[in-house]
Motif scaffolding. Structure first.
Motif, PDB file in Angstrom:
ATOM      1  N   LEU A  60       0.708  -1.200   0.216  1.00 28.63           N
ATOM      2  CA  LEU A  60      -0.001  -0.127  -0.039  1.00 28.63           C
ATOM      3  C   LEU A  60       0.821   1.171  -0.022  1.00 28.63           C
ATOM      4  CD1 LEU A  60      -2.741  -0.930   2.330  1.00 28.63           C
ATOM      5  CD2 LEU A  60      -3.085  -0.502   0.086  1.00 28.63           C
ATOM      6  N   TRP A  61       2.167   1.034   0.714  1.00 25.43           N
ATOM      7  CA  TRP A  61       2.925   2.460   0.686  1.00 25.43           C
ATOM      8  C   TRP A  61       3.280   2.848  -0.809  1.00 25.43           C
ATOM      9  CZ3 TRP A  61       3.979   5.502   4.565  1.00 25.43           C
ATOM     10  CH2 TRP A  61       4.829   6.619   4.416  1.00 25.43           C
ATOM     11  N   HIS A  62       3.559   1.655  -1.550  1.00 21.07           N
ATOM     12  CA  HIS A  62       4.095   1.785  -2.725  1.00 21.07           C
ATOM     13  C   HIS A  62       2.849   1.836  -3.736  1.00 21.07           C
ATOM     14  CE1 HIS A  62       8.501   1.792  -1.886  1.00 21.07           C
ATOM     15  NE2 HIS A  62       7.988   0.802  -1.034  1.00 21.07           N
ATOM     16  N   ARG A  63       1.570   1.889  -3.355  1.00 18.35           N
ATOM     17  CA  ARG A  63       0.213   2.071  -4.196  1.00 18.35           C
ATOM     18  C   ARG A  63       0.038   0.708  -5.134  1.00 18.35           C
ATOM     19  NH1 ARG A  63       1.133   8.335  -4.740  1.00 18.35           N
ATOM     20  NH2 ARG A  63       0.129   8.734  -2.761  1.00 18.35           N
ATOM     21  N   PHE A  64       0.417  -0.293  -4.651  1.00 18.67           N
ATOM     22  CA  PHE A  64       0.229  -1.633  -5.664  1.00 18.67           C
ATOM     23  C   PHE A  64      -1.077  -1.953  -5.511  1.00 18.67           C
ATOM     24  CE2 PHE A  64       4.951  -2.364  -4.875  1.00 18.67           C
ATOM     25  CZ  PHE A  64       5.436  -2.179  -6.310  1.00 18.67           C
ATOM     26  N   TRP A  68      -3.929  -3.651  -2.445  1.00 16.54           N
ATOM     27  CA  TRP A  68      -5.447  -3.284  -1.845  1.00 16.54           C
ATOM     28  C   TRP A  68      -6.220  -4.576  -1.936  1.00 16.54           C
ATOM     29  CZ3 TRP A  68     -10.296  -3.712  -3.714  1.00 16.54           C
ATOM     30  CH2 TRP A  68     -11.139  -2.839  -3.315  1.00 16.54           C
ATOM     31  N   TRP A  69      -6.084  -5.529  -2.740  1.00 15.64           N
ATOM     32  CA  TRP A  69      -6.944  -6.657  -2.606  1.00 15.64           C
ATOM     33  C   TRP A  69      -6.627  -7.619  -1.642  1.00 15.64           C
ATOM     34  CZ3 TRP A  69     -11.455  -7.117  -4.860  1.00 15.64           C
ATOM     35  CH2 TRP A  69     -11.491  -6.230  -6.304  1.00 15.64           C
ATOM     36  N   LEU A  70      -5.073  -7.713  -1.575  1.00 12.81           N
ATOM     37  CA  LEU A  70      -4.730  -8.692  -0.432  1.00 12.81           C
ATOM     38  C   LEU A  70      -5.069  -8.031   0.991  1.00 12.81           C
ATOM     39  CD1 LEU A  70      -3.124 -11.083   0.629  1.00 12.81           C
ATOM     40  CD2 LEU A  70      -0.907  -9.612   0.525  1.00 12.81           C
ATOM     41  N   GLY A  71      -5.105  -6.563   1.214  1.00 12.06           N
ATOM     42  CA  GLY A  71      -5.570  -5.879   2.295  1.00 12.06           C
ATOM     43  C   GLY A  71      -7.035  -6.197   2.637  1.00 12.06           C
ATOM     44  N   LEU A  72      -7.765  -6.095   1.511  1.00 11.63           N
ATOM     45  CA  LEU A  72      -9.296  -6.305   1.725  1.00 11.63           C
ATOM     46  C   LEU A  72      -9.370  -7.719   2.178  1.00 11.63           C
ATOM     47  CD1 LEU A  72     -11.817  -4.765   1.342  1.00 11.63           C
ATOM     48  CD2 LEU A  72     -11.953  -5.641  -0.829  1.00 11.63           C
ATOM     49  N   ALA A  73      -8.935  -8.656   1.714  1.00 12.47           N
ATOM     50  CA  ALA A  73      -9.179 -10.136   2.067  1.00 12.47           C
ATOM     51  C   ALA A  73      -8.417 -10.294   3.392  1.00 12.47           C
ATOM     52  CB  ALA A  73      -8.240 -10.956   1.174  1.00 12.47           C
ATOM     53  N   ALA A  74      -7.326  -9.713   3.701  1.00 12.24           N
ATOM     54  CA  ALA A  74      -6.758  -9.865   5.373  1.00 12.24           C
ATOM     55  C   ALA A  74      -7.799  -9.266   6.375  1.00 12.24           C
ATOM     56  CB  ALA A  74      -5.388  -9.368   5.216  1.00 12.24           C
ATOM     57  N   VAL A 104     -10.462  -1.253  16.702  1.00 14.10           N
ATOM     58  CA  VAL A 104     -10.270   0.161  16.090  1.00 14.10           C
ATOM     59  C   VAL A 104      -9.406   0.180  14.840  1.00 14.10           C
ATOM     60  CG1 VAL A 104      -9.702   2.435  16.574  1.00 14.10           C
ATOM     61  CG2 VAL A 104     -11.280   1.390  18.156  1.00 14.10           C
ATOM     62  N   LEU A 105      -8.440  -0.569  14.980  1.00 13.01           N
ATOM     63  CA  LEU A 105      -7.478  -0.517  13.929  1.00 13.01           C
ATOM     64  C   LEU A 105      -7.958  -1.334  12.816  1.00 13.01           C
ATOM     65  CD1 LEU A 105      -3.874  -1.076  15.607  1.00 13.01           C
ATOM     66  CD2 LEU A 105      -4.571   0.894  14.480  1.00 13.01           C
ATOM     67  N   LEU A 106      -8.387  -2.595  12.905  1.00 18.07           N
ATOM     68  CA  LEU A 106      -9.371  -3.265  11.817  1.00 18.07           C
ATOM     69  C   LEU A 106     -10.244  -2.352  11.084  1.00 18.07           C
ATOM     70  CD1 LEU A 106      -9.202  -6.805  13.577  1.00 18.07           C
ATOM     71  CD2 LEU A 106      -7.722  -6.026  11.683  1.00 18.07           C
ATOM     72  N   LEU A 107     -11.104  -1.835  11.842  1.00 14.91           N
ATOM     73  CA  LEU A 107     -12.298  -0.915  11.339  1.00 14.91           C
ATOM     74  C   LEU A 107     -11.732   0.242  10.417  1.00 14.91           C
ATOM     75  CD1 LEU A 107     -14.943  -1.480  14.048  1.00 14.91           C
ATOM     76  CD2 LEU A 107     -14.842  -2.466  12.126  1.00 14.91           C
ATOM     77  N   ALA A 108     -10.719   0.789  10.959  1.00 13.80           N
ATOM     78  CA  ALA A 108      -9.974   2.057  10.295  1.00 13.80           C
ATOM     79  C   ALA A 108      -9.548   1.672   9.315  1.00 13.80           C
ATOM     80  CB  ALA A 108      -9.001   2.727  11.325  1.00 13.80           C
ATOM     81  N   PHE A 109      -8.740   0.660   9.214  1.00 10.97           N
ATOM     82  CA  PHE A 109      -8.136   0.027   7.994  1.00 10.97           C
ATOM     83  C   PHE A 109      -9.097  -0.325   6.919  1.00 10.97           C
ATOM     84  CE2 PHE A 109      -6.125  -3.357   5.566  1.00 10.97           C
ATOM     85  CZ  PHE A 109      -4.971  -2.829   5.282  1.00 10.97           C
ATOM     86  N   LEU A 110     -10.103  -0.815   7.422  1.00 11.36           N
ATOM     87  CA  LEU A 110     -11.147  -1.311   6.352  1.00 11.36           C
ATOM     88  C   LEU A 110     -11.736  -0.114   5.758  1.00 11.36           C
ATOM     89  CD1 LEU A 110     -12.935  -3.294   4.977  1.00 11.36           C
ATOM     90  CD2 LEU A 110     -14.670  -3.096   6.933  1.00 11.36           C
ATOM     91  N   PHE A 111     -11.926   0.876   6.592  1.00  9.00           N
ATOM     92  CA  PHE A 111     -12.697   2.199   6.164  1.00  9.00           C
ATOM     93  C   PHE A 111     -11.484   2.841   5.153  1.00  9.00           C
ATOM     94  CE2 PHE A 111     -12.697   6.837   6.612  1.00  9.00           C
ATOM     95  CZ  PHE A 111     -13.896   7.159   6.084  1.00  9.00           C
TER      96      PHE A 111
END
Length: 124
Positions: A60-64, A68-74, A104-111
């Motif tokens: 995500l830092w490098h905007r791949f 985004w997809w892996l983060g959404l699944a995770a 809070v971190l998980l919900l913030a990440f999802l948002f």
């Protein structure tokens, strides 16, 4: 200068990894139980959370786009796993402060992932 949405999501992912590992280290420093620390660090769920969280943060830092997809699944997987445990703890009135921080971190990440700006910027 404020960081972009993907970079904010990356920072949240790193914070999550630090809380996961930091919680185990804090338990070790409080109890001195090296066996529990070794056991906790070798759990497949812990290793997966640290590895995937770090990989997602880097991507995500490098905007791949794959990040985004892996983060959404995770985050979906972690919300299901952690959410079922957390709701069970809330029903008996025993949810530690660290659990609230993780929620809070998980919900913030999802948002942050689901914002239009993050999705548009993760195109590499």
């Amino acid at each position: 200068m404020t960081p972009s949405h993907p970079k904010l999501a990356s920072i949240v992912a790193i914070a999550y990894v630090l809380i996961v590992v930091g919680g185990m280290l804090l338990h070790f420093f409080n109890t001195g139980d090296l066996g529990t620390l070794k056991y906790s660090l070798m759990l497949p769920a812990t290793l997966a959370a640290v590895f995937v969280g770090s990989l997602v943060a880097f991507g995500l830092w490098h905007r791949f786009a794959w990040a985004w997809w892996l983060g959404l699944a995770a985050v979906g997987t972690q919300l299901i796993r952690f959410g079922s445990w957390f709701i069970g703890r809330l029903s008996v009135g025993d949810a530690p402060v660290a659990s609230w921080a993780i929620a809070v971190l998980l919900l913030a990440f999802l948002f942050l992932l689901l914002t239009k700006a993050t999705r548009q910027q993760c195109t590499r």
